[in-house]
Enzyme design. Structure first.
Site, PDB file in Angstrom:
ATOM      1  N   GLY A 406       0.830  -1.195   0.000  1.00 24.11           N
ATOM      2  CA  GLY A 406       0.000   0.000   0.000  1.00 24.11           C
ATOM      3  C   GLY A 406       0.869   1.251   0.000  1.00 24.11           C
ATOM      4  O   GLY A 406       1.985   1.271  -0.541  1.00 24.11           O
ATOM      5  N   SER A 407       0.379   2.295   0.647  1.00 21.84           N
ATOM      6  CA  SER A 407       1.069   3.592   0.601  1.00 21.84           C
ATOM      7  C   SER A 407       2.392   3.617   1.349  1.00 21.84           C
ATOM      8  O   SER A 407       3.148   4.592   1.242  1.00 21.84           O
ATOM      9  CB  SER A 407       0.151   4.687   1.151  1.00 21.84           C
ATOM     10  OG  SER A 407      -0.941   4.881   0.283  1.00 21.84           O
ATOM     11  N   THR A 408       2.707   2.557   2.119  1.00 25.63           N
ATOM     12  CA  THR A 408       4.027   2.520   2.766  1.00 25.63           C
ATOM     13  C   THR A 408       5.136   2.390   1.720  1.00 25.63           C
ATOM     14  O   THR A 408       6.314   2.576   2.034  1.00 25.63           O
ATOM     15  CB  THR A 408       4.131   1.349   3.766  1.00 25.63           C
ATOM     16  OG1 THR A 408       3.985   0.106   3.074  1.00 25.63           O
ATOM     17  CG2 THR A 408       3.063   1.460   4.851  1.00 25.63           C
ATOM     18  N   LYS A 410       5.425   4.419  -0.816  1.00 22.69           N
ATOM     19  CA  LYS A 410       5.660   5.731  -1.434  1.00 22.69           C
ATOM     20  C   LYS A 410       7.043   6.323  -1.157  1.00 22.69           C
ATOM     21  O   LYS A 410       7.662   6.880  -2.074  1.00 22.69           O
ATOM     22  CB  LYS A 410       4.540   6.691  -1.018  1.00 22.69           C
ATOM     23  CG  LYS A 410       3.200   6.315  -1.659  1.00 22.69           C
ATOM     24  CD  LYS A 410       2.031   7.108  -1.106  1.00 22.69           C
ATOM     25  CE  LYS A 410       0.728   6.689  -1.792  1.00 22.69           C
ATOM     26  NZ  LYS A 410      -0.467   7.321  -1.207  1.00 22.69           N
TER      27      LYS A 410
END
Length: 666
Positions: A406-408, A410
């Site tokens: 997921g957004s980890t 980025k």
């Protein structure tokens, strides 16, 4: 002077003769006896004995007793030093003494001794013959009529497993076997005991009907922890029931470290084929550290061979010392492991903590779990089936599995894009609306973000707002080849160099970005990118360790070394760290803004889709560290968290951990 004589498989030619037509020389008779011994022909050995020797025992008695003994002690490689002519001592015309030396291998190691054979010239049906005045000391030293040959196992201990602080993860202990004395329990007692043990009377009957059972023998039925005093007391209140102690493996941290430690169990037929140095009934590591470090932990039992004298003290004639297994000390902090596990409260998920400067892995958590002590004491088939069929899958080792980050993802995407000089972190991107697509070739597919921006989006503001569109753009601008190469430099799509077998992280199912949509989705941690929590926590170490990721370590005595380097510059890392602190101060992880700490990190909600364009189950993630004291990076994932706020649940549980950990380490 003795002549060394290695016994051959067939009798050698005997050349020492007493004279033409006379009896064979006594040396030849002794040599013939030795050859028969080597061949295991005990009936023929008996033919070389004097009449007095034979009168003390029949051929059948001799063969049965002494052949069994030699078989039991596993006699092998028999060598005998026979006398030369000058060694022969003559008492009289009909009695001589021949010294000889014996060497052999046995189950307990080498045995060597000297013996003097008394040979007597006797009249037989074949004429005069030299015969041996035999006694048991011809076979083993200090062995006399009436003595017993004993083989005693000398138990060694399996090596133990300790955490970095010396806390016990897997140690040797004792448990209590509840059972019955055969012949001492009646039918009503069996019914009562079965009820106490959660078993059936039929099971007790089966155990009592085994071929080895005799009246008075202890027959074990169930092994329980010695701390289970209530059950032990109830069981032993039944007439005929009793207990016995049993050596078992003990796991003090129980379920909190079960998937890490694994457990030992009795070796099965398949394992016996695959592993040397084991026998039926031996214990072997079945999972986790117990299996991983089996070679170091494995003990080797010793054995001693001794003569139990009819009169006098026992005499040891061979001894193979037991060899204890080696202890193993791992990098894990058992108290951190336990506290992290407790935060899940039975919720499905996994967490890992890694020291960024050394790569030492401090925690490997999988929830829900099971009690490894149950398995070490012998889990019933019924209980194992219940665990296997549990929809929460407590037997599944989640920390070894790979998940969508997921957004980890980025901060990692940003690092790759900056190194490729495709992203200027301070230059704002003008992004309008909540949805975006590269062009009409994407059809109905669009990247969606949570909130609109009122100003051009920079890297720091994109991290704080968790702007999917910003990172999708960054991935596309970096390009498929450079993003793939950059992610590989962070360890994605490569072998993860960790002692504990974890699934390798991937950039995509095929290893390539086969479409712009897949490339864009990967930029914000969706698509097909997968990683373990250990790798993810390890990768964040680059921002705290001058752009280097350390090799992940599990054994405490392993030296730290760099795995990947020059992933980000000092300035780039500073920008990312400011953004990660902003996530906690004013972004999606404000619940982790704990007084006295400067928790920084990135949240993530990973949607598990059957295919693009559909909705699916959501996992919540939070990767974090304390900027004031970055002793570890913690990656915390909660499965199926959509109804619990997605990443919010991971943040809340992580925050609770930090508060308790801070209090514990004041």
């Amino acid at each position: 002077m003795m002549k060394r004589f290695a016994i051959l498989l067939t009798m050698g030619t005997i050349t020492l003769l007493g004279g033409c037509g006379g009896p064979d020389a006594p040396e030849a008779e002794l040599e013939a006896y030795i050859n028969e011994w080597k061949e295991g022909n005990y009936s023929s050995m008996y033919t070389h004995f004097t009449s007095e020797t034979k009168s003390a025992m029949t051929e059948e008695q001799f063969v049965k007793q002494y052949k069994n003994i030699m078989t039991d002690i596993e006699m092998d490689k028999l060598e005998v030093g026979l006398p030369s002519e000058e060694d022969v001592k003559e008492d009289n015309e009909k009695t001589v003494r021949l010294p000889f030396e014996v060497e052999m291998e046995t189950i307990a190691g080498p045995v060597s001794f000297q013996k003097e054979a008394v040979m007597k010239l006797e009249e037989t049906e074949e004429g005069e013959e030299w015969l041996i005045d035999w006694d048991p000391s011809f076979l083993l030293p200090n062995y006399a009529e009436g003595d017993k040959v004993r083989i005693q196992a000398l138990e060694a201990e399996r090596g133990q497993i300790f955490d970095r602080n010396g806390s016990s993860l897997a140690v040797n202990g004792t448990a209590v076997q509840i059972g019955v004395n055969a012949g001492a329990i009646d039918e009503a007692g069996k019914e009562a005991l079965a009820k106490v043990l959660g078993s059936k009377k039929g099971f007790i009957d089966e155990q009592l009907s085994q071929s080895w059972v005799q009246d008075g023998y202890f027959v074990p039925l169930k092994t329980v922890a010695s701390s289970n005093e209530a059950l032990i007391q109830k069981a032993t209140a039944v007439t005929g029931a009793t207990t016995s102690s049993k050596a078992v493996r003990v796991y003090p941290y129980g379920a909190s470290a079960a998937h890490l430690t694994g457990y030992t169990g009795e070796i099965n037929a398949e394992e016996l084929k695959e592993n040397e140095g084991y026998a039926q009934g031996d214990q072997i590591g079945k999972r986790g550290l117990e299996q991983l470090f089996e070679e170091q932990l494995k003990e080797t039992d010793g054995v001693q061979l001794f003569i139990e004298k009819e009169k006098g003290e026992p005499v040891v004639i061979a001894k193979k010392e037991p060899q204890n297994g080696q202890d193993v000390k791992v990098t894990i902090n058992a108290e951190m492991q336990k506290l992290l596990f407790e935060q899940y409260g039975g919720t499905a998920g996994t967490a890992s903590a890694v020291e960024p400067k050394t790569g030492e892995v401090l925690a490997l958590v999988s929830s829900p779990s099971f009690d490894p002590n149950e398995f070490a004491m012998g889990v019933s088939g019924e209980r194992y089936t219940a665990l296997q069929d549990n929809p929460k899958q407590p037997l599944l080792n989640r920390f070894a599995a790979a998940y969508s980050p997921g957004s980890t993802m980025k901060p990692i995407t940003a690092s790759v894009a900056m190194k490729a000089k495709k992203l200027n972190p301070s230059e704002g991107k003008t992004i309008t609306g909540l949805q975006w697509q590269k062009d009409s070739s994407w059809g109905n597919y669009r990247v969606t973000r949570v909130s609109e921006s009122s100003a051009p989006v920079t890297l720091k503001s994109a991290l704080v707002a968790s702007d999917n569109i910003y990172f999708a753009m960054a991935a596309l601008e970096t390009g498929a080849d450079q993003l793939k190469t950059g992610l590989q430099s962070f360890g994605f799509g490569t072998d993860y160099p960790f002692a504990y077998p974890l699934r390798d992280s991937q950039v995509s199912n095929s290893g390539e970005f086969e479409s712009d949509i897949l490339l864009a989705d990967t930029g914000y941690g969706q698509g097909e990118v997968l990683t373990t929590m250990t790798h993810l926590a390890n990768a964040y170490g680059a921002f705290l360790n001058s752009g280097s990721i350390m090799n992940p370590l599990l054994k405490l005595d392993d030296e730290p070394s760099v795995w990947q380097k020059e992933l980000v510059t000092t300035d780039q890392a500073a920008i990312i760290k400011e953004g990660l602190r902003g996530v906690v101060e004013r972004g999606t992880a404000q619940a982790a803004n704990i007084e006295g700490m400067a928790v920084s990190g990135k949240t993530g909600t990973a949607e598990i889709k059957a295919e693009q364009g559909t909705t699916g189950k959501e996992n919540g993630l939070f990767v974090s560290y304390d900027m004031n004291n970055p002793a570890f990076v913690l990656a915390f994932l909660v499965e199926d968290a959509a109804n619990e706020g997605g990443s919010k649940l991971a943040v809340d549980k992580t925050s609770a951990f930090y508060v308790k950990w801070k209090l514990r380490n004041k």
